[in-house]
Motif scaffolding. Structure first.
Motif, PDB file in Angstrom:
ATOM      1  N   GLU A  32      85.225  64.693  84.181  1.00 58.66           N
ATOM      2  CA  GLU A  32      85.206  63.376  84.818  1.00 58.66           C
ATOM      3  C   GLU A  32      85.409  63.515  86.332  1.00 58.66           C
ATOM      4  N   THR A  33      86.353  64.372  86.713  1.00 53.84           N
ATOM      5  CA  THR A  33      86.646  64.559  88.131  1.00 53.84           C
ATOM      6  C   THR A  33      85.470  65.227  88.847  1.00 53.84           C
ATOM      7  N   MET A  34      84.924  66.253  88.210  1.00 52.37           N
ATOM      8  CA  MET A  34      83.773  66.938  88.822  1.00 52.37           C
ATOM      9  C   MET A  34      82.576  65.998  88.915  1.00 52.37           C
ATOM     10  N   ASN A  35      82.404  65.166  87.890  1.00 54.97           N
ATOM     11  CA  ASN A  35      81.320  64.179  87.907  1.00 54.97           C
ATOM     12  C   ASN A  35      81.465  63.238  89.086  1.00 54.97           C
ATOM     13  N   LEU A  36      82.682  62.784  89.312  1.00 50.95           N
ATOM     14  CA  LEU A  36      82.937  61.850  90.411  1.00 50.95           C
ATOM     15  C   LEU A  36      82.555  62.487  91.748  1.00 50.95           C
ATOM     16  N   ILE A  37      82.976  63.738  91.932  1.00 54.38           N
ATOM     17  CA  ILE A  37      82.699  64.427  93.203  1.00 54.38           C
ATOM     18  C   ILE A  37      81.198  64.644  93.371  1.00 54.38           C
ATOM     19  N   VAL A  38      80.601  65.242  92.368  1.00 57.99           N
ATOM     20  CA  VAL A  38      79.175  65.597  92.486  1.00 57.99           C
ATOM     21  C   VAL A  38      78.312  64.340  92.553  1.00 57.99           C
ATOM     22  N   ASN A  39      78.640  63.357  91.735  1.00 55.85           N
ATOM     23  CA  ASN A  39      77.840  62.141  91.710  1.00 55.85           C
ATOM     24  C   ASN A  39      77.928  61.380  93.029  1.00 55.85           C
ATOM     25  N   THR A  40      79.123  61.333  93.611  1.00 58.72           N
ATOM     26  CA  THR A  40      79.274  60.640  94.889  1.00 58.72           C
ATOM     27  C   THR A  40      78.441  61.337  95.958  1.00 58.72           C
ATOM     28  N   ARG A  41      78.533  62.650  96.011  1.00 58.32           N
ATOM     29  CA  ARG A  41      77.775  63.387  97.019  1.00 58.32           C
ATOM     30  C   ARG A  41      76.267  63.254  96.759  1.00 58.32           C
ATOM     31  N   TYR A  42      75.906  63.229  95.500  1.00 61.01           N
ATOM     32  CA  TYR A  42      74.504  63.062  95.107  1.00 61.01           C
ATOM     33  C   TYR A  42      73.989  61.698  95.583  1.00 61.01           C
ATOM     34  N   ASN A  43      74.754  60.651  95.301  1.00 66.75           N
ATOM     35  CA  ASN A  43      74.327  59.308  95.689  1.00 66.75           C
ATOM     36  C   ASN A  43      74.241  59.152  97.208  1.00 66.75           C
ATOM     37  N   GLU A  44      75.172  59.787  97.909  1.00 68.78           N
ATOM     38  CA  GLU A  44      75.207  59.660  99.375  1.00 68.78           C
ATOM     39  C   GLU A  44      74.286  60.678 100.055  1.00 68.78           C
ATOM     40  N   ARG A  45      73.599  61.460  99.275  1.00 64.62           N
ATOM     41  CA  ARG A  45      72.699  62.500  99.795  1.00 64.62           C
ATOM     42  C   ARG A  45      73.413  63.456 100.755  1.00 64.62           C
ATOM     43  N   ARG A  46      74.631  63.840 100.391  1.00 65.73           N
ATOM     44  CA  ARG A  46      75.363  64.806 101.224  1.00 65.73           C
ATOM     45  C   ARG A  46      75.113  66.198 100.672  1.00 65.73           C
ATOM     46  N   HIS A  47      74.984  67.152 101.584  1.00 63.10           N
ATOM     47  CA  HIS A  47      74.651  68.511 101.162  1.00 63.10           C
ATOM     48  C   HIS A  47      75.853  69.267 100.602  1.00 63.10           C
ATOM     49  N   THR A  48      75.583  70.042  99.565  1.00 60.50           N
ATOM     50  CA  THR A  48      76.628  70.850  98.936  1.00 60.50           C
ATOM     51  C   THR A  48      76.058  72.237  98.653  1.00 60.50           C
ATOM     52  N   ILE A  49      76.896  73.250  98.857  1.00 60.72           N
ATOM     53  CA  ILE A  49      76.537  74.611  98.444  1.00 60.72           C
ATOM     54  C   ILE A  49      77.475  74.997  97.306  1.00 60.72           C
ATOM     55  N   PHE A  50      76.895  75.325  96.169  1.00 69.84           N
ATOM     56  CA  PHE A  50      77.682  75.769  95.025  1.00 69.84           C
ATOM     57  C   PHE A  50      77.489  77.272  94.866  1.00 69.84           C
ATOM     58  N   THR A  51      78.526  77.955  94.382  1.00 68.07           N
ATOM     59  CA  THR A  51      78.331  79.332  93.939  1.00 68.07           C
ATOM     60  C   THR A  51      78.823  79.409  92.501  1.00 68.07           C
ATOM     61  N   SER A  52      78.211  80.284  91.734  1.00 73.86           N
ATOM     62  CA  SER A  52      78.646  80.431  90.346  1.00 73.86           C
ATOM     63  C   SER A  52      78.279  81.801  89.790  1.00 73.86           C
ATOM     64  N   ASN A  53      79.063  82.243  88.835  1.00 70.12           N
ATOM     65  CA  ASN A  53      78.754  83.474  88.103  1.00 70.12           C
ATOM     66  C   ASN A  53      77.925  83.183  86.861  1.00 70.12           C
ATOM     67  N   TYR A  54      77.780  81.905  86.554  1.00 64.48           N
ATOM     68  CA  TYR A  54      77.149  81.564  85.273  1.00 64.48           C
ATOM     69  C   TYR A  54      75.658  81.331  85.424  1.00 64.48           C
ATOM     70  N   GLU A  55      74.913  82.087  84.661  1.00 66.05           N
ATOM     71  CA  GLU A  55      73.456  82.042  84.709  1.00 66.05           C
ATOM     72  C   GLU A  55      72.924  80.697  84.260  1.00 66.05           C
ATOM     73  N   ASP A  56      71.839  80.294  84.880  1.00 63.63           N
ATOM     74  CA  ASP A  56      71.206  79.036  84.506  1.00 63.63           C
ATOM     75  C   ASP A  56      70.130  79.313  83.459  1.00 63.63           C
ATOM     76  N   THR A  57      70.571  79.733  82.281  1.00 67.37           N
ATOM     77  CA  THR A  57      69.604  80.087  81.232  1.00 67.37           C
ATOM     78  C   THR A  57      69.081  78.834  80.542  1.00 67.37           C
ATOM     79  N   PRO A  58      67.848  78.892  80.060  1.00 70.44           N
ATOM     80  CA  PRO A  58      67.316  77.713  79.367  1.00 70.44           C
ATOM     81  C   PRO A  58      67.943  77.518  77.992  1.00 70.44           C
ATOM     82  N   ASP A  59      68.635  78.552  77.505  1.00 71.92           N
ATOM     83  CA  ASP A  59      69.219  78.484  76.165  1.00 71.92           C
ATOM     84  C   ASP A  59      70.528  77.680  76.181  1.00 71.92           C
TER      85      ASP A  59
END
Ligand SMILES: Nc1ncnc2c1ncn2[C@@H]1O[C@H](COP(=O)(O)OP(=O)(O)OP(=O)(O)O)[C@@H](O)[C@H]1O
Ligand SMILES: [Mg+2]
Ligand SMILES: [Zn+2]
Length: 281
Positions: free
Chosen positions: A165-192
């Motif tokens: 819920e908290t992450m949704n609030l942060i990401v969604n707000t930035r998404y709606n306001e068209r603010r830029h974000t750089i994410f880093t992650s170790n987790y692969e974006d696999t289609p599975d």
């Protein structure tokens, strides 16, 4: 300390088209930049990271990622999308993210902010009070309003309804306001989707969907720079990258000894599917 240009007023005399005007003094701009850099919360280890000090070697995806990162920083704030840097430990994802963050602060006077995702959630949680949400908002507001936010190590947080819920609030707000974000992650974006270790499973399908619209995905692997000997160079990086076992040789999601070897020596305890084999090898 007095400034010889402005006598510490912050304004200096300039001549524009023959007319005398005043403009902000260099010392004022330097002080502002220093404040912005200080306020960006970049961890001491990464405070000197920049794009020019990022060592590249013949690793196509890594070179491409650096190129896109550089272009993003140059175009900021006009860049179309943020960045999502994905890959195994030690390949320079945080370095690149911070380098871009510092560059846009230095060249654009942007309000930049760095947070490790788990740290951010811990800080928010420590202020959490369901009745009075002011303290929580004190933390959240700059996160939601920063011109450029780096959210490091996305997906490393232990998931729960509150976290999502908290992450949704942060990401969604930035998404709606068209603010830029750089994410880093170790987790692969696999289609599975059924893979519990894929990015989507780690962050939830709603954030995952927004991420794809907000960011250019840059997935790469490479040598773990943390294992580079003190006087090591490009040749060592190439050699280290090449000797890594190919991903395909790993049993899927095995809990056996091969995966155990992939644990970080720092004991960060992340069991990763990555082995960093050369792309396409
Ligand atoms: N190509 C590079 N050139 C110069 N320094 C590098 C490079 N790659 C990594 N480093 C340095 O190696 C260290 C580890 O890099 P970094 O923390 O960015 O890795 P990471 O990909 O974020 O790893 P993790 O997934 O564990 O967070 C840092 O000190 C970083 O500055
Ligand atoms: Mg990192
Ligand atoms: Zn001055």
């Amino acid at each position: 300390m007095s400034c010889s240009l402005c006598d510490d007023t912050g304004w200096k005399a300039v001549e524009i088209d023959g007319a005398r005007r005043v403009d902000r003094c260099d010392c004022w701009r330097d002080a502002l930049t220093a404040r912005l850099l200080e306020g960006a919360r970049v961890p001491p280890r990464y405070r000197r990271c920049d794009l020019d000090s990022f060592v590249i070697y013949p690793n196509e995806k890594l070179v491409a990622a650096v190129k896109v990162a550089r272009r993003f920083a140059e175009e900021f704030p006009a860049a179309a999308r943020g960045l999502c840097l994905i890959g195994p430990p030690g390949i320079g994802k945080t370095h690149l993210a911070v380098a871009v963050l510092r560059q846009v602060i230095l060249t654009r006077g942007a309000r930049g902010l760095f947070y490790d995702t788990r740290d951010l959630l811990r800080v928010i949680r420590s202020t959490y009070n369901p009745l009075v949400r002011t303290a929580e908002m004190d933390i959240l507001r700059p996160v939601m309003e920063a011109d450029l936010l780096v959210l490091d190590d996305l997906g490393s947080e232990k998931t729960s309804e509150w976290v999502e819920e908290t992450m949704n609030l942060i990401v969604n707000t930035r998404y709606n306001e068209r603010r830029h974000t750089i994410f880093t992650s170790n987790y692969e974006d696999t289609p599975d989707d059924s893979d519990p270790e894929c990015l989507k499973a780690r962050i939830g399908f709603r954030i995952h969907s927004r991420l794809h619209e907000m960011c250019e995905f840059l997935e790469f692997d490479g040598a773990d720079y943390r294992h580079l000997p003190p006087n090591g160079g490009v040749d060592d990086l190439m050699a280290m990258w090449k000797v890594k076992p190919s991903r395909r040789t790993l049993p899927a999601r095995s809990k056996g000894p091969v995966r155990a070897q992939l644990r970080q020596p720092e004991g960060r305890g992340r069991e990763l599917g990555w082995s960093g084999g050369k792309a396409g090898s």
